[in-house]
Design an enzyme around this catalytic site. Structure first.
Site, mmCIF file in Angstrom:
data_model
loop_
_atom_site.group_PDB
_atom_site.id
_atom_site.type_symbol
_atom_site.label_atom_id
_atom_site.label_comp_id
_atom_site.label_asym_id
_atom_site.label_seq_id
_atom_site.Cartn_x
_atom_site.Cartn_y
_atom_site.Cartn_z
ATOM 1 N N SER A 1 -0.556 -13.598 -43.955
ATOM 2 C CA SER A 1 -0.063 -12.882 -42.777
ATOM 3 C C SER A 1 0.627 -13.882 -41.866
ATOM 4 O O SER A 1 0.371 -15.090 -41.957
ATOM 5 C CB SER A 1 -1.242 -12.226 -42.034
ATOM 6 O OG SER A 1 -0.861 -11.776 -40.757
ATOM 7 N N TYR B 1 -10.345 -12.808 -38.579
ATOM 8 C CA TYR B 1 -9.242 -12.388 -39.449
ATOM 9 C C TYR B 1 -8.148 -13.449 -39.496
ATOM 10 O O TYR B 1 -7.695 -13.841 -40.575
ATOM 11 C CB TYR B 1 -8.665 -11.059 -38.973
ATOM 12 C CG TYR B 1 -7.410 -10.675 -39.727
ATOM 13 C CD1 TYR B 1 -7.498 -10.169 -41.028
ATOM 14 C CD2 TYR B 1 -6.141 -10.837 -39.168
ATOM 15 C CE1 TYR B 1 -6.362 -9.841 -41.742
ATOM 16 C CE2 TYR B 1 -4.996 -10.500 -39.871
ATOM 17 C CZ TYR B 1 -5.110 -10.006 -41.154
ATOM 18 O OH TYR B 1 -3.984 -9.698 -41.868
#
Length: 259
Positions: free
Chosen positions: A140, A153
């Site tokens: 990401s 995360y």
């Protein structure tokens, strides 16, 4: 005719599902892995009919280490050689770290980090022995920065990026490649699972899973190590290299603040 096989985790929706179409179009045999057997069977039937490729469905919860070992054993028993591994399965969690459920946070580490690492450990040796194939890990843009309100995360995706870059270097000189896909906010089930409806992050325009998958597939086939779809995301990942880490953290905090 393509005789290679791709194994895709988190294949029932989002980026994983869209990547399945690209591999099927190029006549890869597919192994689709996710927890939802119904969604997998529907996708498998569509891919078989549309592209005339072999598709195996493996309904497994790969956050469980035993399920991963079982999957690898099934591949061995069925004499399936995994040439390409797409580690797409993962999830996020929004909220103050002191308030989020520790089981969810640890489960996220298990899926985003431990499972990805174990799958790579189990299937990369075979690729190197055959001297073909590769691994596509879904990271990401979060991998490039700290993430207040999604601290764990962001940290897991930083691991994925670093791990992928290191593996890509280790396999250099072979016909095996390792890539890290680093998309920005994307239209998948991720936002709902992460409870990001409370955050300003997903208020802006989102990339489609199809457009992200298209870039990912093209760049992965070229052997690119870090794949960042979208001009804005590319600009962001370059810009933050020149900003103080404290400033980057504060910017992410403001973007992810509650509405």
């Amino acid at each position: 005719m393509n005789t290679q096989t791709v194994l895709i985790t988190g294949a029932s929706n989002g980026i994983g599902k869209e990547l399945a179409y690209h591999f099927a179009r190029d006549k890869y045999s597919l192994i689709l892995v996710a927890r939802s057997v119904d969604k997998l069977e529907m996708l498998a039937a569509e891919l078989r009919e549309k592209y005339a490729v072999g598709v195996k469905v493996k309904a497994k919860d790969i956050s469980n280490e035993d399920a991963i070992h079982q999957l690898a054993q099934e591949m061995k028993d069925e004499n399936v050689k995994v040439d390409v591994l797409v580690n797409n399965a993962g999830y996020g969690l929004y909220g103050d770290f002191v308030e989020t459920d520790v089981k969810d946070e640890l489960g996220m580490i298990d899926l985003n980090v431990r499972s990805l690492t174990l799958l790579s450990k189990l299937f990369l040796p075979g690729m190197l022995e055959r001297d073909r194939g590769g691994i596509l890990n879904v990271a990401s843009v979060a991998a490039f920065m700290p993430g207040p309100f999604m601290a764990v995360y962001y940290a897991t995706k930083a691991f994925v990026l670093s791990f992928s870059e290191a593996l890509a270097n280790e396999v250099k000189g072979t016909n095996v490649t390792v890539s890290a896909l680093c998309p920005g906010p994307t239209e998948t089930g991720f936002g709902d699972r992460a409870d990001l409806g409370k955050s300003k992050l997903f208020d802006g325009s989102l990339s489609s899973a199809a457009s992200v998958a298209q870039v990912a597939y093209q760049e992965f086939k070229k052997g690119k190590v870090i794949i960042v779809p979208g001009l804005q995301n590319k600009f962001l990942t370059r810009l933050i290299r020149f900003l103080p880490r404290k400033a980057v953290t504060n910017i992410v905090r403001s973007v992810q603040a509650k509405k």
